[in-house]
Design a protein around this motif. Structure first.
Motif, PDB file in Angstrom:
ATOM      1  N   LEU A   5      -1.210   6.256 -12.953  1.00 41.99           N
ATOM      2  CA  LEU A   5      -0.825   7.751 -11.595  1.00 41.99           C
ATOM      3  C   LEU A   5       0.848   6.733 -11.071  1.00 41.99           C
ATOM      4  O   LEU A   5       0.248   5.515 -10.434  1.00 41.99           O
ATOM      5  N   PHE A   6       2.354   7.073 -10.891  1.00 43.57           N
ATOM      6  CA  PHE A   6       2.639   6.850  -9.967  1.00 43.57           C
ATOM      7  C   PHE A   6       2.692   7.752  -8.769  1.00 43.57           C
ATOM      8  O   PHE A   6       3.352   9.321  -9.395  1.00 43.57           O
ATOM      9  N   CYS A   7       2.834   7.360  -7.480  1.00 47.49           N
ATOM     10  CA  CYS A   7       3.057   8.890  -6.384  1.00 47.49           C
ATOM     11  C   CYS A   7       3.522   7.894  -5.427  1.00 47.49           C
ATOM     12  O   CYS A   7       3.443   6.846  -5.515  1.00 47.49           O
ATOM     13  N   SER A   8       3.829   8.484  -4.839  1.00 49.47           N
ATOM     14  CA  SER A   8       4.387   8.043  -3.649  1.00 49.47           C
ATOM     15  C   SER A   8       4.439   9.010  -2.613  1.00 49.47           C
ATOM     16  O   SER A   8       5.088  10.697  -2.583  1.00 49.47           O
ATOM     17  N   GLY A   9       4.570   8.927  -0.427  1.00 51.66           N
ATOM     18  CA  GLY A   9       4.215  10.413   0.247  1.00 51.66           C
ATOM     19  C   GLY A   9       4.223   9.409   1.077  1.00 51.66           C
ATOM     20  O   GLY A   9       4.342   8.361   1.669  1.00 51.66           O
ATOM     21  N   GLU A  10       3.570   9.949   2.279  1.00 49.07           N
ATOM     22  CA  GLU A  10       3.479   9.738   3.308  1.00 49.07           C
ATOM     23  C   GLU A  10       1.229   9.548   3.665  1.00 49.07           C
ATOM     24  O   GLU A  10       1.108  10.754   3.058  1.00 49.07           O
ATOM     25  N   LEU A  11       1.503   8.654   4.810  1.00 49.20           N
ATOM     26  CA  LEU A  11      -0.274   8.803   4.373  1.00 49.20           C
ATOM     27  C   LEU A  11      -0.327   9.952   5.845  1.00 49.20           C
ATOM     28  O   LEU A  11       0.870  10.484   6.673  1.00 49.20           O
ATOM     29  N   ILE A  12      -1.795  10.733   5.854  1.00 46.14           N
ATOM     30  CA  ILE A  12      -1.368  11.583   6.544  1.00 46.14           C
ATOM     31  C   ILE A  12      -3.032  11.869   7.218  1.00 46.14           C
ATOM     32  O   ILE A  12      -3.371  12.142   7.624  1.00 46.14           O
ATOM     33  N   ARG A  13      -3.316  10.567   7.287  1.00 45.96           N
ATOM     34  CA  ARG A  13      -4.435   9.708   8.446  1.00 45.96           C
ATOM     35  C   ARG A  13      -4.391   8.352   8.386  1.00 45.96           C
ATOM     36  O   ARG A  13      -4.010   7.571   7.341  1.00 45.96           O
ATOM     37  N   ASP A  14      -4.823   7.651   9.106  1.00 51.71           N
ATOM     38  CA  ASP A  14      -5.228   5.920   9.152  1.00 51.71           C
ATOM     39  C   ASP A  14      -6.534   5.736   7.572  1.00 51.71           C
ATOM     40  O   ASP A  14      -7.157   6.691   7.805  1.00 51.71           O
ATOM     41  N   PRO A  15      -5.586   4.572   7.197  1.00 51.52           N
ATOM     42  CA  PRO A  15      -6.597   4.698   6.402  1.00 51.52           C
ATOM     43  C   PRO A  15      -7.603   3.720   6.509  1.00 51.52           C
ATOM     44  O   PRO A  15      -7.554   3.233   8.062  1.00 51.52           O
ATOM     45  N   GLU A  16      -9.032   4.292   6.041  1.00 48.94           N
ATOM     46  CA  GLU A  16     -10.952   3.698   6.435  1.00 48.94           C
ATOM     47  C   GLU A  16     -11.374   2.501   5.372  1.00 48.94           C
ATOM     48  O   GLU A  16     -10.966   2.936   4.343  1.00 48.94           O
ATOM     49  N   ARG A  17     -11.696   1.713   6.088  1.00 50.37           N
ATOM     50  CA  ARG A  17     -12.428   0.536   5.595  1.00 50.37           C
ATOM     51  C   ARG A  17     -13.657   1.073   5.527  1.00 50.37           C
ATOM     52  O   ARG A  17     -14.962   1.348   6.308  1.00 50.37           O
ATOM     53  N   LYS A  18     -13.997   1.228   3.995  1.00 51.76           N
ATOM     54  CA  LYS A  18     -15.921   1.580   3.615  1.00 51.76           C
ATOM     55  C   LYS A  18     -15.839   0.122   2.842  1.00 51.76           C
ATOM     56  O   LYS A  18     -16.085  -0.913   2.596  1.00 51.76           O
ATOM     57  N   THR A  19     -17.333  -0.136   2.637  1.00 50.76           N
ATOM     58  CA  THR A  19     -17.995  -0.241   1.384  1.00 50.76           C
ATOM     59  C   THR A  19     -19.134   0.477   1.093  1.00 50.76           C
ATOM     60  O   THR A  19     -20.081   1.379   0.954  1.00 50.76           O
ATOM     61  N   SER A  20     -18.760  -0.197  -1.087  1.00 54.47           N
ATOM     62  CA  SER A  20     -20.109   0.766  -1.382  1.00 54.47           C
ATOM     63  C   SER A  20     -21.022   0.840  -1.766  1.00 54.47           C
ATOM     64  O   SER A  20     -21.899  -0.362  -0.261  1.00 54.47           O
ATOM     65  N   ALA A  21     -22.289   1.360  -2.267  1.00 59.81           N
ATOM     66  CA  ALA A  21     -24.090   1.115  -2.093  1.00 59.81           C
ATOM     67  C   ALA A  21     -24.394  -0.583  -2.731  1.00 59.81           C
ATOM     68  O   ALA A  21     -25.553  -0.938  -1.972  1.00 59.81           O
ATOM     69  N   ASN A  22     -22.892  -0.553  -3.812  1.00 60.60           N
ATOM     70  CA  ASN A  22     -22.977  -1.842  -3.591  1.00 60.60           C
ATOM     71  C   ASN A  22     -22.836  -2.918  -2.987  1.00 60.60           C
ATOM     72  O   ASN A  22     -22.682  -4.492  -3.539  1.00 60.60           O
ATOM     73  N   GLY A  23     -22.350  -2.877  -2.413  1.00 60.58           N
ATOM     74  CA  GLY A  23     -22.129  -3.975  -1.339  1.00 60.58           C
ATOM     75  C   GLY A  23     -20.411  -4.382  -1.619  1.00 60.58           C
ATOM     76  O   GLY A  23     -19.724  -5.323  -0.735  1.00 60.58           O
ATOM     77  N   ASN A  24     -19.539  -3.841  -1.937  1.00 62.13           N
ATOM     78  CA  ASN A  24     -18.634  -3.876  -2.449  1.00 62.13           C
ATOM     79  C   ASN A  24     -17.021  -3.409  -1.363  1.00 62.13           C
ATOM     80  O   ASN A  24     -17.568  -2.292  -1.025  1.00 62.13           O
ATOM     81  N   ASN A  25     -16.836  -4.286  -0.727  1.00 58.36           N
ATOM     82  CA  ASN A  25     -15.475  -3.690   0.074  1.00 58.36           C
ATOM     83  C   ASN A  25     -14.521  -3.130  -0.368  1.00 58.36           C
ATOM     84  O   ASN A  25     -13.920  -3.717  -0.927  1.00 58.36           O
ATOM     85  N   TYR A  26     -14.098  -2.198   0.854  1.00 58.24           N
ATOM     86  CA  TYR A  26     -12.665  -1.082  -0.617  1.00 58.24           C
ATOM     87  C   TYR A  26     -11.788  -0.163   0.953  1.00 58.24           C
ATOM     88  O   TYR A  26     -12.100  -0.561   1.996  1.00 58.24           O
ATOM     89  N   VAL A  27     -11.216   0.429   0.689  1.00 53.73           N
ATOM     90  CA  VAL A  27     -10.126   1.208   1.343  1.00 53.73           C
ATOM     91  C   VAL A  27      -9.490   2.105   1.113  1.00 53.73           C
ATOM     92  O   VAL A  27      -9.530   2.002   0.232  1.00 53.73           O
ATOM     93  N   SER A  28      -9.910   3.505   1.596  1.00 54.83           N
ATOM     94  CA  SER A  28      -9.713   4.720   1.516  1.00 54.83           C
ATOM     95  C   SER A  28      -7.949   4.864   2.124  1.00 54.83           C
ATOM     96  O   SER A  28      -8.570   5.152   3.212  1.00 54.83           O
ATOM     97  N   ALA A  29      -7.809   6.353   1.654  1.00 54.39           N
ATOM     98  CA  ALA A  29      -6.602   6.825   2.115  1.00 54.39           C
ATOM     99  C   ALA A  29      -6.482   8.067   1.907  1.00 54.39           C
ATOM    100  O   ALA A  29      -6.523   8.053   0.672  1.00 54.39           O
ATOM    101  N   LEU A  30      -5.262   9.100   1.865  1.00 52.85           N
ATOM    102  CA  LEU A  30      -4.845  10.789   2.057  1.00 52.85           C
ATOM    103  C   LEU A  30      -3.454  10.241   1.900  1.00 52.85           C
ATOM    104  O   LEU A  30      -3.483   9.946   2.873  1.00 52.85           O
ATOM    105  N   LEU A  31      -2.798  10.711   0.960  1.00 55.58           N
ATOM    106  CA  LEU A  31      -1.685  10.296   0.734  1.00 55.58           C
ATOM    107  C   LEU A  31      -0.920  12.361   0.573  1.00 55.58           C
ATOM    108  O   LEU A  31      -1.485  12.142  -0.654  1.00 55.58           O
ATOM    109  N   ARG A  32       0.201  12.013   1.219  1.00 53.93           N
ATOM    110  CA  ARG A  32       0.550  13.678   1.019  1.00 53.93           C
ATOM    111  C   ARG A  32       1.635  13.389   0.075  1.00 53.93           C
ATOM    112  O   ARG A  32       3.035  12.814   0.704  1.00 53.93           O
ATOM    113  N   VAL A  33       2.180  13.864  -0.607  1.00 51.81           N
ATOM    114  CA  VAL A  33       3.343  13.986  -2.169  1.00 51.81           C
ATOM    115  C   VAL A  33       3.925  14.797  -1.498  1.00 51.81           C
ATOM    116  O   VAL A  33       5.363  14.808  -1.835  1.00 51.81           O
TER     117      VAL A  33
END
Length: 130
Positions: A5-33
């Motif tokens: 998927l290709f999408c574009s828009g603007e973030l509806i809140r600041d992105p969040e840094r997280k860690t998965s159950a197996n210890g992998n770091n990632y960042v999540s965000a919400l995009l209003r398209v």
């Protein structure tokens, strides 16, 4: 079968840094398209994750990646369909435009003895002074 998927828009809140159950770091965000569509974004690639994490609410971006169905439960407890993208490409747009404060326009006032003043026509030939 993997769908992209290709999408574009603007973030509806600041992105969040997280860690998965197996210890992998990632960042999540919400995009209003569009006014009714929000896409959940996840970035595992460290470079993409850092770039995404550096953004703020209102930032414009475009991204592409692996499309996933991500149902969610809304505030009323209703299960709703949702879309998610695991980002493989991230393009950061310009900052959203700042809206200028609107000021009322100055009204033209006829000068005393000006030509056309009080002539009774539909046109006002007197220019406003600035």
């Amino acid at each position: 079968m993997t769908m992209s998927l290709f999408c574009s828009g603007e973030l509806i809140r600041d992105p969040e840094r997280k860690t998965s159950a197996n210890g992998n770091n990632y960042v999540s965000a919400l995009l209003r398209v569009d006014p009714e569509t929000v896409v959940s974004l996840t970035a595992f690639d460290s470079g993409i994750a850092e770039r995404l994490a550096s953004l703020k609410k209102g930032s414009a971006l475009a991204c592409s990646g692996r499309l996933q169905a991500r149902p969610y439960t809304d505030r009323d407890g209703t299960l709703r369909p949702g879309l998610g993208v695991t980002i493989t490409e991230l393009m950061i747009g310009a900052a959203p435009p700042q809206r200028a404060e609107r000021r009322p326009r100055a009204k033209a006032t006829p000068a005393a003895g000006a030509a056309g003043a009080g002539a009774g026509g539909d046109f006002d030939d007197v220019l406003p002074t600035f």
